[in-house]
Motif scaffolding. Structure first.
Motif, PDB file in Angstrom:
ATOM      1  N   THR A 150       0.006 -34.213  69.805  1.00 42.90           N
ATOM      2  CA  THR A 150      -1.386 -34.577  70.102  1.00 42.90           C
ATOM      3  C   THR A 150      -2.078 -33.367  70.723  1.00 42.90           C
ATOM      4  O   THR A 150      -1.439 -32.347  70.986  1.00 42.90           O
ATOM      5  CB  THR A 150      -1.485 -35.796  71.049  1.00 42.90           C
ATOM      6  N   LEU A 151      -3.363 -33.483  70.958  1.00 42.27           N
ATOM      7  CA  LEU A 151      -4.127 -32.328  71.430  1.00 42.27           C
ATOM      8  C   LEU A 151      -4.368 -32.375  72.932  1.00 42.27           C
ATOM      9  O   LEU A 151      -4.518 -33.451  73.520  1.00 42.27           O
ATOM     10  CB  LEU A 151      -5.470 -32.256  70.699  1.00 42.27           C
TER      11      LEU A 151
ATOM     12  N   LYS B  88      11.619 -32.266  63.838  1.00 41.91           N
ATOM     13  CA  LYS B  88      11.531 -33.601  64.446  1.00 41.91           C
ATOM     14  C   LYS B  88      10.124 -34.175  64.351  1.00 41.91           C
ATOM     15  O   LYS B  88       9.878 -35.317  64.735  1.00 41.91           O
ATOM     16  CB  LYS B  88      11.881 -33.509  65.927  1.00 41.91           C
ATOM     17  N   THR B  89       9.157 -33.369  63.892  1.00 43.97           N
ATOM     18  CA  THR B  89       7.757 -33.826  63.916  1.00 43.97           C
ATOM     19  C   THR B  89       7.497 -34.850  62.817  1.00 43.97           C
ATOM     20  O   THR B  89       7.754 -34.568  61.643  1.00 43.97           O
ATOM     21  CB  THR B  89       6.806 -32.624  63.729  1.00 43.97           C
ATOM     22  N   CYS B  90       6.973 -36.004  63.204  1.00 48.01           N
ATOM     23  CA  CYS B  90       6.640 -37.003  62.174  1.00 48.01           C
ATOM     24  C   CYS B  90       5.137 -37.193  62.008  1.00 48.01           C
ATOM     25  O   CYS B  90       4.692 -37.679  60.980  1.00 48.01           O
ATOM     26  CB  CYS B  90       7.316 -38.338  62.451  1.00 48.01           C
ATOM     27  N   ALA B  91       4.360 -36.840  63.022  1.00 45.96           N
ATOM     28  CA  ALA B  91       2.916 -37.110  62.934  1.00 45.96           C
ATOM     29  C   ALA B  91       2.133 -36.243  63.907  1.00 45.96           C
ATOM     30  O   ALA B  91       2.688 -35.687  64.857  1.00 45.96           O
ATOM     31  CB  ALA B  91       2.631 -38.583  63.227  1.00 45.96           C
ATOM     32  N   VAL B  92       0.841 -36.152  63.629  1.00 48.32           N
ATOM     33  CA  VAL B  92      -0.099 -35.568  64.581  1.00 48.32           C
ATOM     34  C   VAL B  92      -1.170 -36.629  64.817  1.00 48.32           C
ATOM     35  O   VAL B  92      -1.536 -37.366  63.902  1.00 48.32           O
ATOM     36  CB  VAL B  92      -0.699 -34.242  64.058  1.00 48.32           C
ATOM     37  N   MET B  93      -1.628 -36.744  66.051  1.00 48.61           N
ATOM     38  CA  MET B  93      -2.686 -37.707  66.359  1.00 48.61           C
ATOM     39  C   MET B  93      -3.858 -36.967  66.989  1.00 48.61           C
ATOM     40  O   MET B  93      -3.679 -36.234  67.973  1.00 48.61           O
ATOM     41  CB  MET B  93      -2.151 -38.765  67.316  1.00 48.61           C
TER      42      MET B  93
ATOM     43  N   VAL C 235      -0.741 -29.696  72.028  1.00 54.06           N
ATOM     44  CA  VAL C 235      -1.179 -28.335  71.692  1.00 54.06           C
ATOM     45  C   VAL C 235      -2.680 -28.192  71.919  1.00 54.06           C
ATOM     46  O   VAL C 235      -3.438 -29.163  71.852  1.00 54.06           O
ATOM     47  CB  VAL C 235      -0.849 -27.932  70.228  1.00 54.06           C
ATOM     48  N   GLU C 236      -3.078 -26.974  72.190  1.00 56.87           N
ATOM     49  CA  GLU C 236      -4.483 -26.632  72.319  1.00 56.87           C
ATOM     50  C   GLU C 236      -5.142 -26.801  70.938  1.00 56.87           C
ATOM     51  O   GLU C 236      -4.540 -26.448  69.924  1.00 56.87           O
ATOM     52  CB  GLU C 236      -4.545 -25.165  72.752  1.00 56.87           C
ATOM     53  N   ALA C 237      -6.369 -27.340  70.916  1.00 53.90           N
ATOM     54  CA  ALA C 237      -7.066 -27.498  69.635  1.00 53.90           C
ATOM     55  C   ALA C 237      -7.783 -26.204  69.290  1.00 53.90           C
ATOM     56  O   ALA C 237      -9.004 -26.126  69.296  1.00 53.90           O
ATOM     57  CB  ALA C 237      -8.067 -28.646  69.722  1.00 53.90           C
TER      58      ALA C 237
ATOM     59  N   GLU D  25      -8.315 -36.938  67.943  1.00 54.24           N
ATOM     60  CA  GLU D  25      -9.698 -37.421  67.913  1.00 54.24           C
ATOM     61  C   GLU D  25     -10.509 -36.275  67.315  1.00 54.24           C
ATOM     62  O   GLU D  25     -10.337 -35.125  67.733  1.00 54.24           O
ATOM     63  CB  GLU D  25     -10.243 -37.630  69.324  1.00 54.24           C
ATOM     64  N   LEU D  26     -11.414 -36.547  66.401  1.00 52.70           N
ATOM     65  CA  LEU D  26     -12.202 -35.473  65.803  1.00 52.70           C
ATOM     66  C   LEU D  26     -13.276 -34.997  66.777  1.00 52.70           C
ATOM     67  O   LEU D  26     -13.642 -33.823  66.793  1.00 52.70           O
ATOM     68  CB  LEU D  26     -12.806 -35.934  64.480  1.00 52.70           C
ATOM     69  N   ILE D  27     -13.771 -35.917  67.580  1.00 50.99           N
ATOM     70  CA  ILE D  27     -14.590 -35.534  68.740  1.00 50.99           C
ATOM     71  C   ILE D  27     -13.899 -36.156  69.946  1.00 50.99           C
ATOM     72  O   ILE D  27     -13.761 -37.379  70.029  1.00 50.99           O
ATOM     73  CB  ILE D  27     -16.016 -36.087  68.653  1.00 50.99           C
ATOM     74  N   GLN D  28     -13.433 -35.306  70.846  1.00 48.97           N
ATOM     75  CA  GLN D  28     -12.754 -35.834  72.024  1.00 48.97           C
ATOM     76  C   GLN D  28     -13.802 -36.428  72.954  1.00 48.97           C
ATOM     77  O   GLN D  28     -14.591 -35.703  73.561  1.00 48.97           O
ATOM     78  CB  GLN D  28     -11.965 -34.724  72.706  1.00 48.97           C
ATOM     79  N   GLY D  29     -13.812 -37.746  73.045  1.00 52.38           N
ATOM     80  CA  GLY D  29     -14.855 -38.428  73.808  1.00 52.38           C
ATOM     81  C   GLY D  29     -14.655 -38.290  75.304  1.00 52.38           C
ATOM     82  O   GLY D  29     -15.427 -37.618  75.991  1.00 52.38           O
TER      83      GLY D  29
END
Ligand SMILES: *Cc1c(COP(=O)(O)O)cnc(C)c1O
Length: 395
Positions: free
Chosen positions: A133-134, A183-188, A168-170, A190-194
């Motif tokens: 995630t970011l 081991k990575t299965c996904a990234v999650m 990670v830093e966006a 927000e397109l705009i971090q609210g």
């Protein structure tokens, strides 16, 4: 017995998990609310992006009251037309394949995390379960979604948190790739971090990240809990980015004021979940779905969405020209205002005192007005903000 008023009772009997503004709202219509003393407020927060059609929209009220008088709840062991109609609409409008219903944003994200991990478990076996995630993200308040949230301040007290999240830093797609392992299965994302400060992710960054994930069978989960349902001038924010998520969650604005969360997935994932792998008693509640059906019918058309963008642009231009405003970040009617000086939280409290319900996001003021706000209500909001900033300067 002592007769306690609303605030006193709240302080005595409700756990103190929120620092509230000093206002008890009593009634409201559109973007205008009244407190218990009859004082008027313009609301550019819409209950944190929840009242997407404003307070007590006539058609919405009719839809939910009609459903409440027809059948208010049935368990998920029965078929429900309000839920299946809503699911059909959401799939047709996004190109995604299936919906899982829940009651909140955090729950929708929990569902997405479960689906991502089960997909990987079924296909690759144990161990491939890490989700990236970011930094600065916000994904909810359950123990697992707190874990998913990429901010250290949320990782306190409630140990042990759910394992398997990496932050990670966006900034660059290369940095993201460096964090990926077998081991990575996904990234999650927000397109705009609210909550994180109305940080709008760069389009080419997002596109290259999605491309890399597609090439490596890493699932892309887009958290549209705040950005969804017309907020950004498209029905969903990912439609502004020209990407297709594997999993998408939505909640806040979807029910028009009633609690709902949805997790949606594309073709590849539509059969990952089977009976008894997930569930919730209240999910897909007919009254809530009636409200959401009404919201979607109203919002999901170009005329409405173009109007959201036009109002957002109008608001941005007015805000950017105000003395004391350093910069404005915006997509649709999701707006962050960076002030030249003064503490955003302090200014927000003063705005509320002056009759403007506004919220903050980190060091910014944040506006998430109802999508139906009128230009004259926007003008009123701007003039109260202007007055408040000026008073603060001379104070
Ligand atoms: C609000 C929010 C959540 C949490 O939603 P709840 O309904 O409060 O559980 C999750 N993700 C994002 C992006 C949010 O803005």
């Amino acid at each position: 017995m002592i007769n306690l008023n609303t605030k006193e009772k709240d302080l005595q009997y409700i756990m103190h998990t929120y620092g509230r503004y000093d206002v008890a709202l009593k009634s409201a219509k559109g973007a205008t609310a009244f407190d218990e003393d009859g004082k008027k407020y313009i609301d550019v927060s819409s209950g944190i992006g929840v009242n997407s059609l404003g307070y007590c929209d006539d058609g919405w009220v009719e839809a939910v009251t009609k459903q409440a008088g027809t059948i208010q709840h049935m368990s998920n062991y029965f078929y429900c037309s309000q839920a299946s109609n809503l699911a059909e609409k959401l799939c047709n409008l996004t190109g995604l394949a299936k919906v899982c219903f829940g009651n909140s944003g955090a729950e929708a994200n929990e569902c997405a995390i479960k689906i991502a991990r089960k997909y990987s478990f079924d296909k690759y076996g144990e161990g491939r379960n890490e989700i990236i995630t970011l930094k600065n993200s916000f994904h909810g308040r359950t123990v697992t979604t707190l874990s998913a949230t990429g901010q250290d301040v949320f990782h306190n007290y409630f140990f042990p948190f759910t394992e398997g999240f990496k932050y990670v830093e966006a900034d660059t797609a290369d940095n993201f790739k460096k964090a990926v392992s077998n081991k990575t299965c996904a990234v999650m994302i927000e397109l705009i971090q609210g909550e994180g400060g109305v940080n709008i992710l760069d389009k080419s960054y997002v596109q290259s990240l999605v491309k890399y994930c597609a090439d490596n069978d890493i699932l892309v989960i887009v958290d549209e809990v705040q950005t969804g349902v017309g907020r950004t001038g498209k029905l969903f924010a990912h439609q502004n980015y020209g990407i297709m998520p594997d999993l998408m969650t939505a909640a806040k604005g979807l029910g028009g004021g009633l609690p709902i969360g949805v997790c949606m997935c594309g073709e590849k994932l539509k059969d990952v979940m089977s009976p008894s792998t997930h569930g919730t008693t209240f999910g897909a509640n007919p009254v809530v779905c009636a409200g959401a059906n009404y919201v979607i019918d109203k919002v999901a058309n170009d005329e409405f969405l173009n109007e959201v963008e036009a109002k957002g642009k109008y608001l941005e231009e007015k805000l950017a020209s105000l003395d004391g405003v350093k910069s404005v970040r915006r997509m649709g009617l999701m707006v962050g205002i960076e002030l030249e000086n003064g503490d955003a939280h302090d200014i927000a409290i003063k705005c509320v005192g002056n009759g403007l319900l506004i919220i903050t996001a980190k060091s910014l003021l944040r506006m998430l007005p109802p999508l139906t706000i009128t230009y004259s209500e926007l003008d009123e909001a701007i003039s109260i903000l202007k007055k408040t900033i000026n008073e603060n300067k001379t104070a």
